[in-house]
Design a protein around this motif. Structure first.
Motif, PDB file in Angstrom:
ATOM      1  N   GLY A   1      28.228 -33.121  -5.439  1.00 24.12           N
ATOM      2  CA  GLY A   1      27.148 -33.059  -4.460  1.00 24.12           C
ATOM      3  C   GLY A   1      26.948 -31.653  -3.929  1.00 24.12           C
ATOM      4  N   ALA A   2      28.066 -30.943  -3.687  1.00 22.72           N
ATOM      5  CA  ALA A   2      27.990 -29.579  -3.170  1.00 22.72           C
ATOM      6  C   ALA A   2      27.258 -28.659  -4.130  1.00 22.72           C
ATOM      7  N   GLN A   3      27.499 -28.842  -5.424  1.00 19.33           N
ATOM      8  CA  GLN A   3      26.866 -27.988  -6.431  1.00 19.33           C
ATOM      9  C   GLN A   3      25.424 -28.421  -6.716  1.00 19.33           C
ATOM     10  N   ASP A   4      25.245 -29.656  -7.162  1.00 16.37           N
ATOM     11  CA  ASP A   4      23.932 -30.071  -7.660  1.00 16.37           C
ATOM     12  C   ASP A   4      22.920 -30.317  -6.547  1.00 16.37           C
ATOM     13  N   GLY A   5      23.379 -30.778  -5.398  1.00 15.12           N
ATOM     14  CA  GLY A   5      22.450 -30.970  -4.293  1.00 15.12           C
ATOM     15  C   GLY A   5      21.799 -29.666  -3.871  1.00 15.12           C
TER      16      GLY A   5
END
Length: 341
Positions: A199-203
């Motif tokens: 989530g941290a990366q793709d969001g």
């Protein structure tokens, strides 16, 4: 001052191209949660540490938290995507090209899901946007190669370091004498951490696209002040979590059963290897593919243990990775030319 939700809503109402772009970005977020996020829980599901539905729910919650928590303190990944290419030609033409780029990504992601191949929406995103910008400008000069350098560096980190970290974790755990039940229990926080970092990366990457669309609509795409409103974080996190809740079992079967055979220890080793790489990339602000990191860690685990990976399945996945950049760039270019004609 961050963009308010109502100001953004007014922008969409008065700009059909921006509305189309927003809807397509939300669709890609949904697909990302559906086809990309399941990689984070593949080990826990395959080894029986968590039943599929419980693992999906855990991934959805952790994806949501990852977007909110990390984006609040470090938005450098979003900034890289925002700056990957410049769009000229005025607000209407620029938004039309961005809309074409999002269409290309949806097409690529849908094709990958049909064939059960875990591809990177992250790399499809930067390639599609770059291809559409080139179509708009009729020149490669619009590409910001310093931002692309971060993407390539992230690609090297996610594959080479992911493989090495998975292999190292498997060798380290092979000397630890614990019961399978302990390894299974440890996979639960491992799956949670993997989902959080996904989530941290793709969001962040899709937050960058939202901000780019808003800036293009106002004719100020070169702005470098990054103020991300809370409502945008919640919107992106929510759609990604919703996509995760839709499932993604086909992707889990490909990476966790067809490509490599996992036991409880191997599943935990894959979690530890991918977590280490994703955490390092997030701290450095590098946009990496969580799919590449996770799959490479699984291959590293398989190469170090007794349960050897099926390299024919791995070769099919790697081929899809290699094709993502050129094909998505070409589709983005072609769709932009079609939309702008």
């Amino acid at each position: 001052m961050p963009l308010s939700f109502f100001d953004f809503l007014n922008q969409m109402i008065g700009n059909p191209a921006l509305l189309g772009t927003v809807l397509l970005v939300l669709a890609v977020l949904l697909v990302n949660g559906w086809t990309d996020a399941p990689n984070a829980i593949a080990g826990a599901v395959v080894t029986g540490a968590l039943p599929f539905r419980s693992a999906v729910l855990l991934a959805a919650v952790c994806n949501f938290l990852g977007v909110l928590c990390v984006t609040s303190v470090n938005a450098s990944v979003a900034e890289t995507v925002y700056s990957i290419a410049s769009f000229g030609g005025g607000p209407e033409a620029a938004l039309t090209a961005l809309c074409a780029a999002m269409t290309a990504i949806v097409l690529w992601a849908a094709a990958a899901w049909i064939f059960g191949i875990p591809t990177s929406e992250s790399h499809a995103l930067v390639a599609g946007i770059s291809g559409a910008a080139v179509a708009l400008e009729d020149s490669l000069s619009c590409i910001r190669w310093d931002c692309w350098a971060k993407v390539i560096l992230g690609l090297i980190l996610s594959t080479a370091a992911g493989f090495w970290a998975g292999r190292a974790a498997e060798r380290s755990l092979s000397s630890v004498k614990l019961s399978n039940s302990i390894f299974l229990l440890a996979q639960v926080p491992g799956a949670a951490a993997s989902s959080f970092l996904h989530g941290a990366q793709d969001g962040q990457k899709f937050i960058g696209v939202f901000l780019l669309g808003s800036a293009l609509a106002q004719g100020r795409a070169d702005e470098r002040t990054f103020l991300i409103p809370l409502w945008l974080m919640i919107l992106c996190a929510g759609f990604m979590a919703l996509g995760t809740l839709m499932g993604g079992k086909r992707i889990i079967d490909t990476v966790g059963r067809d490509m490599v055979t996992l036991g409880p220890r191997e599943g935990l080793a894959a979690d530890l290897g991918s977590i280490a790489c994703l955490f390092a990339a997030t701290l450095l602000g590098l946009p990496v593919s969580t799919t590449h990191t996770r799959t490479s860690a699984l291959l590293g685990v398989g190469s170090a243990g007794e349960l050897r990976p099926d390299w024919s399945v791995a070769a099919r996945i790697i081929l899809a990775w290699l094709l993502t950049f050129p094909i998505c760039m070409l589709i983005g270019y072609g769709m932009a030319k079609a939309f702008l004609s």
